[in-house]
Design a protein around this motif. Sequence first.
Motif, PDB file in Angstrom:
ATOM      1  N   LEU A 107      50.304 -33.089 -37.092  1.00 55.34           N
ATOM      2  CA  LEU A 107      50.781 -34.228 -37.880  1.00 55.34           C
ATOM      3  C   LEU A 107      49.813 -35.404 -37.788  1.00 55.34           C
ATOM      4  CD1 LEU A 107      53.154 -35.567 -39.497  1.00 55.34           C
ATOM      5  CD2 LEU A 107      54.050 -36.296 -37.271  1.00 55.34           C
ATOM      6  N   ALA A 108      49.340 -35.705 -36.570  1.00 55.43           N
ATOM      7  CA  ALA A 108      48.420 -36.828 -36.400  1.00 55.43           C
ATOM      8  C   ALA A 108      47.134 -36.616 -37.191  1.00 55.43           C
ATOM      9  CB  ALA A 108      48.104 -37.011 -34.917  1.00 55.43           C
ATOM     10  N   VAL A 109      46.630 -35.388 -37.207  1.00 54.90           N
ATOM     11  CA  VAL A 109      45.411 -35.095 -37.957  1.00 54.90           C
ATOM     12  C   VAL A 109      45.648 -35.278 -39.454  1.00 54.90           C
ATOM     13  CG1 VAL A 109      43.814 -33.246 -38.613  1.00 54.90           C
ATOM     14  CG2 VAL A 109      44.433 -33.580 -36.204  1.00 54.90           C
ATOM     15  N   ALA A 110      46.747 -34.744 -39.940  1.00 58.02           N
ATOM     16  CA  ALA A 110      47.023 -34.808 -41.377  1.00 58.02           C
ATOM     17  C   ALA A 110      47.255 -36.245 -41.845  1.00 58.02           C
ATOM     18  CB  ALA A 110      48.234 -33.942 -41.708  1.00 58.02           C
ATOM     19  N   VAL A 111      47.986 -37.025 -41.069  1.00 56.62           N
ATOM     20  CA  VAL A 111      48.214 -38.433 -41.435  1.00 56.62           C
ATOM     21  C   VAL A 111      46.891 -39.198 -41.407  1.00 56.62           C
ATOM     22  CG1 VAL A 111      49.311 -40.596 -40.719  1.00 56.62           C
ATOM     23  CG2 VAL A 111      50.630 -38.466 -40.724  1.00 56.62           C
ATOM     24  N   GLY A 112      46.056 -38.910 -40.414  1.00 51.83           N
ATOM     25  CA  GLY A 112      44.757 -39.576 -40.326  1.00 51.83           C
ATOM     26  C   GLY A 112      43.845 -39.266 -41.492  1.00 51.83           C
ATOM     27  N   GLU A 113      44.077 -38.125 -42.141  1.00 52.45           N
ATOM     28  CA  GLU A 113      43.293 -37.764 -43.323  1.00 52.45           C
ATOM     29  C   GLU A 113      43.826 -38.417 -44.592  1.00 52.45           C
ATOM     30  OE1 GLU A 113      42.000 -33.347 -41.613  1.00 52.45           O
ATOM     31  OE2 GLU A 113      43.441 -33.507 -43.256  1.00 52.45           O
ATOM     32  N   GLY A 114      44.902 -39.159 -44.462  1.00 57.13           N
ATOM     33  CA  GLY A 114      45.438 -39.882 -45.600  1.00 57.13           C
ATOM     34  C   GLY A 114      46.581 -39.209 -46.325  1.00 57.13           C
ATOM     35  N   ARG A 115      47.111 -38.100 -45.791  1.00 60.80           N
ATOM     36  CA  ARG A 115      48.245 -37.458 -46.446  1.00 60.80           C
ATOM     37  C   ARG A 115      49.510 -38.301 -46.221  1.00 60.80           C
ATOM     38  NH1 ARG A 115      47.374 -30.936 -45.553  1.00 60.80           N
ATOM     39  NH2 ARG A 115      45.271 -31.064 -44.700  1.00 60.80           N
ATOM     40  N   PRO A 116      50.386 -38.405 -47.209  1.00 57.99           N
ATOM     41  CA  PRO A 116      51.688 -39.039 -46.984  1.00 57.99           C
ATOM     42  C   PRO A 116      52.417 -38.318 -45.865  1.00 57.99           C
ATOM     43  CG  PRO A 116      51.314 -38.639 -49.324  1.00 57.99           C
ATOM     44  CD  PRO A 116      50.223 -37.913 -48.593  1.00 57.99           C
ATOM     45  N   VAL A 117      53.208 -39.065 -45.081  1.00 60.28           N
ATOM     46  CA  VAL A 117      53.832 -38.472 -43.897  1.00 60.28           C
ATOM     47  C   VAL A 117      54.654 -37.222 -44.224  1.00 60.28           C
ATOM     48  CG1 VAL A 117      55.405 -38.858 -41.960  1.00 60.28           C
ATOM     49  CG2 VAL A 117      53.767 -40.628 -42.605  1.00 60.28           C
ATOM     50  N   PRO A 118      55.505 -37.208 -45.266  1.00 62.65           N
ATOM     51  CA  PRO A 118      56.262 -35.972 -45.536  1.00 62.65           C
ATOM     52  C   PRO A 118      55.364 -34.765 -45.817  1.00 62.65           C
ATOM     53  CG  PRO A 118      57.278 -37.817 -46.651  1.00 62.65           C
ATOM     54  CD  PRO A 118      55.959 -38.306 -46.131  1.00 62.65           C
ATOM     55  N   ARG A 119      54.274 -34.984 -46.552  1.00 63.41           N
ATOM     56  CA  ARG A 119      53.343 -33.884 -46.828  1.00 63.41           C
ATOM     57  C   ARG A 119      52.649 -33.449 -45.537  1.00 63.41           C
ATOM     58  NH1 ARG A 119      53.494 -30.119 -50.606  1.00 63.41           N
ATOM     59  NH2 ARG A 119      51.454 -29.486 -51.402  1.00 63.41           N
ATOM     60  N   ALA A 120      52.297 -34.416 -44.701  1.00 64.70           N
ATOM     61  CA  ALA A 120      51.696 -34.101 -43.413  1.00 64.70           C
ATOM     62  C   ALA A 120      52.666 -33.319 -42.536  1.00 64.70           C
ATOM     63  CB  ALA A 120      51.262 -35.382 -42.713  1.00 64.70           C
ATOM     64  N   MET A 121      53.956 -33.647 -42.613  1.00 64.22           N
ATOM     65  CA  MET A 121      54.973 -32.931 -41.841  1.00 64.22           C
ATOM     66  C   MET A 121      55.076 -31.472 -42.281  1.00 64.22           C
ATOM     67  SD  MET A 121      57.816 -35.952 -41.853  1.00 64.22           S
ATOM     68  CE  MET A 121      59.215 -34.915 -41.404  1.00 64.22           C
ATOM     69  N   ALA A 122      54.984 -31.227 -43.575  1.00 62.16           N
ATOM     70  CA  ALA A 122      55.043 -29.850 -44.074  1.00 62.16           C
ATOM     71  C   ALA A 122      53.854 -29.043 -43.568  1.00 62.16           C
ATOM     72  CB  ALA A 122      55.090 -29.846 -45.598  1.00 62.16           C
ATOM     73  N   TRP A 123      52.679 -29.654 -43.531  1.00 61.46           N
ATOM     74  CA  TRP A 123      51.483 -28.981 -43.006  1.00 61.46           C
ATOM     75  C   TRP A 123      51.657 -28.719 -41.518  1.00 61.46           C
ATOM     76  CZ3 TRP A 123      46.899 -30.241 -40.067  1.00 61.46           C
ATOM     77  CH2 TRP A 123      45.798 -29.423 -40.340  1.00 61.46           C
ATOM     78  N   ALA A 124      52.167 -29.715 -40.782  1.00 66.35           N
ATOM     79  CA  ALA A 124      52.390 -29.565 -39.346  1.00 66.35           C
ATOM     80  C   ALA A 124      53.461 -28.520 -39.052  1.00 66.35           C
ATOM     81  CB  ALA A 124      52.775 -30.903 -38.738  1.00 66.35           C
ATOM     82  N   ALA A 125      54.452 -28.391 -39.940  1.00 62.37           N
ATOM     83  CA  ALA A 125      55.483 -27.365 -39.759  1.00 62.37           C
ATOM     84  C   ALA A 125      54.875 -25.970 -39.801  1.00 62.37           C
ATOM     85  CB  ALA A 125      56.555 -27.506 -40.838  1.00 62.37           C
ATOM     86  N   GLY A 126      53.877 -25.776 -40.641  1.00 64.43           N
ATOM     87  CA  GLY A 126      53.180 -24.497 -40.674  1.00 64.43           C
ATOM     88  C   GLY A 126      52.451 -24.225 -39.369  1.00 64.43           C
ATOM     89  N   ALA A 127      51.824 -25.268 -38.805  1.00 63.72           N
ATOM     90  CA  ALA A 127      51.142 -25.108 -37.521  1.00 63.72           C
ATOM     91  C   ALA A 127      52.127 -24.716 -36.431  1.00 63.72           C
ATOM     92  CB  ALA A 127      50.425 -26.404 -37.151  1.00 63.72           C
ATOM     93  N   ALA A 128      53.286 -25.386 -36.403  1.00 66.35           N
ATOM     94  CA  ALA A 128      54.295 -25.085 -35.391  1.00 66.35           C
ATOM     95  C   ALA A 128      54.842 -23.669 -35.554  1.00 66.35           C
ATOM     96  CB  ALA A 128      55.428 -26.106 -35.469  1.00 66.35           C
ATOM     97  N   ALA A 129      55.046 -23.242 -36.790  1.00 67.61           N
ATOM     98  CA  ALA A 129      55.550 -21.890 -37.038  1.00 67.61           C
ATOM     99  C   ALA A 129      54.583 -20.834 -36.510  1.00 67.61           C
ATOM    100  CB  ALA A 129      55.792 -21.682 -38.536  1.00 67.61           C
TER     101      ALA A 129
END
Length: 310
Positions: A256-278
């Motif tokens: 999540l921290a990486v995705a937000v730092g790249e400028g993704r909106p937090v909900p979109r970053a959360m969806a990407w992070a959910a894939g990492a957690a899965a």
Amino acid sequence: MTGPRATAVAVLGSTNMDLVAFVATAPRRGETVAGREFRTLPGGKGANQAVAAARAGGRVAMIGAVGDDPFAPRLRAALADAGVDTTGLRTVPGASGTAHIVVDDEGGNSIVVVPGANSTVTGLATGDEERIAAADALLTQLELPVEGVLAGVRAARAHGVRTVLTPAPAQPLPPELLALTDLLVPNEHEAAVLTGVAEPLAAARALLALVPEVVITLGAAGSLYAARDAEPVSVPAVPVRAVDSTAAGDTFVGALAVAVGEGRPVPRAMAWAAGAAALAVSRPGASASMPNRAEIDTLFRSAPTPGRAS
């Protein structure tokens, strides 16, 4: 075509050796059960988040401590092998931190943490403030003394660095720590401890009186985002057969921290992070289970879409 700039992440947190026993069913109090396997695996909430962020494409510096025992070289090597800068990982006399973990056949776990060297991190050492100042985000947790965490977030705020706090293990927090937190990422239990409210959406709204943004992780139910200036958003989990959920939350936070730092909106970053957690929970181990960026991107292409929470 070039990709996004690598997010710079500083992690102030714990480094532990996980001593993991795999069992069919976890023992009840007073009960002895037979385990089928035992492993020693590098972990600790801080180190886990650092490895997750590095594998997700971040440029990561670890701040913390290990002992001078036989576990320490392996803990350092695990971070370095993931691409984490360990210059800020100090060595102190005595034992490194350990986590004693029982994992059952449904992927659930119970954990006893013995802090060891982590308990010595009561403030910043030489060079730590510079490491924090160079970051886009500082990730912290509560497996270090609170005074050490406070020193880190004070430095981050002084240098305009975004602060992300995982309030685990769950405990009451000093008002100053919450005031210096930009994004709070508790799980459902931790949110309830902080607010006295069991229902996640109500807990998220209560937490917005203390911090500007909240992400509550809900395990198989996904995650929930709330901010003072936006409607709450629910993000589904990615369905997966859980093998070991030990590092799911830390994987989520690091990605999540990486995705937000790249400028993704937090909900979109959360969806990407959910894939990492899965991906992480589908494999045994803590840091050893964490996916790389290519794996996350592949899974993200089929991830569920975030929606309004109700």
